[in-house]
Design an enzyme around this catalytic site. Structure first.
Site, short mmCIF file in Angstrom:
data_model
loop_
_atom_site.label_atom_id
_atom_site.label_comp_id
_atom_site.label_asym_id
_atom_site.label_seq_id
_atom_site.Cartn_x
_atom_site.Cartn_y
_atom_site.Cartn_z
N TYR A 137 110.10 45.01 142.95
CA TYR A 137 110.93 46.15 142.51
C TYR A 137 112.20 45.58 141.89
O TYR A 137 113.04 45.00 142.59
CB TYR A 137 111.30 47.05 143.68
CG TYR A 137 110.17 47.81 144.34
CD1 TYR A 137 108.90 47.87 143.79
CD2 TYR A 137 110.39 48.49 145.53
CE1 TYR A 137 107.88 48.58 144.41
CE2 TYR A 137 109.38 49.21 146.16
CZ TYR A 137 108.13 49.25 145.59
OH TYR A 137 107.13 49.96 146.21
N LEU A 187 105.88 63.61 146.94
CA LEU A 187 106.32 64.62 145.97
C LEU A 187 105.68 64.39 144.60
O LEU A 187 106.15 64.92 143.59
CB LEU A 187 107.85 64.60 145.83
CG LEU A 187 108.62 64.92 147.11
CD1 LEU A 187 110.12 64.88 146.83
CD2 LEU A 187 108.22 66.28 147.67
N GLY A 241 108.17 63.17 142.18
CA GLY A 241 109.15 64.16 141.78
C GLY A 241 108.56 65.41 141.18
O GLY A 241 109.24 66.44 141.08
N SER A 243 108.83 68.51 143.20
CA SER A 243 110.17 69.06 143.37
C SER A 243 110.51 69.99 142.21
O SER A 243 111.47 70.77 142.28
CB SER A 243 111.21 67.94 143.42
OG SER A 243 111.38 67.36 142.14
#
Length: 333
Positions: free
Chosen positions: A57, A207, A210, A213
Site C-alpha cells: 500500500y 461498503l 464506498g 455509502s
C-alpha cells in the site's frame, strides 16, 4: 467495544477493524496524512484494536504512516495485520505476486523495520502465488512464528481447497476476503469451509469500496483506482448500482441510519466469526462506521435490505476480468 476471538486459535479483536489502504496515495486519489493519523488514533480511542495494512500500500508508505500513528501506543493494545507479496513497479503498477519462502522472510524484515515493531500479529499472503505451493508459503511463515517475528497466519482471497491445504500445514486464524451485500460468493463454499475449520473471516469491501455509502468518485477522476479498474464504477453500471443504494437509503430513513450503516450492520448480522474491516480515511467516516454498532435490525429488516441490494441486481464484477481470472477465491473448486 465488544471483542471476539478471531478463529479458534487467533487473538481477541474488536468487532470492527480499520483498513488503512485508502490512507496512502495511489488508491482512491489524494490522501491527507494528518487526517489519516488522527483517524487511526480515534479508532484506537473508540476501542478498535485491529489495524489492517499491506506492505505494498503506497509501496511502504502505509506501514510508515501506521508507525507514526501508533507512536507511544503500547504494543499489546493493537493487533496489526499485514498482507505481503503483491509486486509493484516504480510507477505503482502491479505485476504479480511473490510468495516464495525467501521472499516471505525478506518482505517481513522490511515490514518490521517500517512499522518499528519486533513482531506482526497476523501475517498473510495478499494473493495466491500460482508458482508456489501454498504449503511452502505457510511453512515459511510458520518458521517466522517459531523465530518470534509473527504470531498468527492469515490468508487472503483464496478458495476452499487452498484454505484446507494451508490449514493442514499450520492453523490459520482468518481469511481476509471481500464480503458485502453486493459480493456474497463466499457463502457457497468458502464460508462453510472456514466455519468447519474454525477460521474467522475479516471482511473487506463491506461498503463495496464506498458504493454502498452512495458517495462515489466522479467518473472523470482517473486518479482513483475504482474509476480506472473496477467495473461497478463504470458508466452504465454505476447508475444501476446507485439506484440500489437509493432503495437502501429509503430503508435507512425509517431506521435513522445511513445506507453505509445498514450495509455494515448487515455484515455484522452474518455471524460472530465475521469481522468487518472498514476503510475509513477520515474521522467523520469513522464516526459513521461506529454508528452502525447501535443499529438493531429485525429479521424482516434484514430481508428487506437483502432484497434491495441483491448480488443478482448488482451491475458489474468486483474486479476487472484479468484480476477476476487470477483470483483463487473465484475459482470453482
Amino acid at each position: 467495544m465488544q471483542t471476539v476471538k478471531l478463529g479458534k486459535t487467533g487473538p481477541a479483536v474488536s468487532i470492527l477493524g480499520l483498513g488503512c489502504m485508502g490512507m496512502s496515495p495511489g488508491t482512491y486519489g489524494p490522501s491527507d496524512e494528518a487526517e489519516s493519523i488522527a483517524t487511526i488514533q480515534a479508532a484506537l480511542a473508540a476501542g478498535i484494536n485491529l489495524i489492517d495494512t499491506g506492505d505494498f500500500y503506497g509501496m511502504g508508505h502505509n506501514e510508515m504512516l501506521i508507525r507514526r500513528a501508533l507512536d507511544g501506543v503500547p504494543r499489546d493494545k493493537v493487533v496489526i495485520s499485514v498482507k505481503f507479496g503483491a509486486l509493484r513497479d516504480p510507477a505503482g503498477a502491479f505485476f504479480g505476486n511473490d510468495a516464495r519462502p525467501q521472499a516471505v522472510k525478506t518482505f517481513l524484515a522490511y515490514t518490521l523495520r517500517r512499522l518499528n515493531t519486533d513482531h506482526i500479529d497476523i501475517y498473510r499472503p495478499a494473493r495466491l502465488d500460482p508458482a508456489v505451493p501454498i504449503e511452502d508459503t505457510i511453512g515459511a511463515i510458520a518458521d517466522m512464528i517459531r523465530a518470534g517475528y509473527v504470531c498468527h497466519i492469515g490468508l487472503s482471497e483464496v478458495g476452499a481447497e487452498t484454505i484446507r491445504r494451508a490449514h493442514a500445514v499450520h492453523p490459520i486464524v482468518d481469511l481476509q476476503i471481500e464480503y458485502s451485500l453486493m459480493s456474497r460468493s463466499i457463502e457457497a463454499k468458502i464460508l462453510p469451509t472456514t466455519r468447519e475449520l474454525g477460521i474467522g473471516i475479516t471482511a473487506y469491501g463491506v461498503l463495496s469500496r464506498g458504493l454502498l455509502s452512495g458517495r462515489v468518485p466522479a467518473t472523470t477522476n482517473k486518479g482513483d483506482l475504482r474509476i480506472v479498474r473496477m467495473p461497478r464504477f463504470q458508466q452504465g453500471n454505476i447508475e444501476k448500482n446507485l439506484a440500489l443504494v437509493d432503495a437502501l437509503r429509503r430503508i435507512g430513513e425509517e431506521k435513522g441510519a445511513t445506507p453505509a450503516q445498514l450495509a455494515i450492520a448487515w455484515v455484522l448480522s452474518r455471524g460472530g466469526d465475521i469481522v468487518p474491516v472498514l476503510g475509513a480515511r477520515r474521522r467523520a467516516q469513522l464516526d459513521e462506521t461506529l454508528g452502525a454498532l447501535d443499529i438493531k435490525l429485525s429479521a424482516a429488516d434484514l430481508a428487506r435490505i437483502e432484497a434491495a441490494v441483491a448480488p443478482n441486481l448488482t451491475a458489474g464484477t468486483r474486479y476487472d476480468a484479468p484480476q477476476m481470472a487470477h483470483l483463487d477465491s473465484e475459482a470453482h473448486h
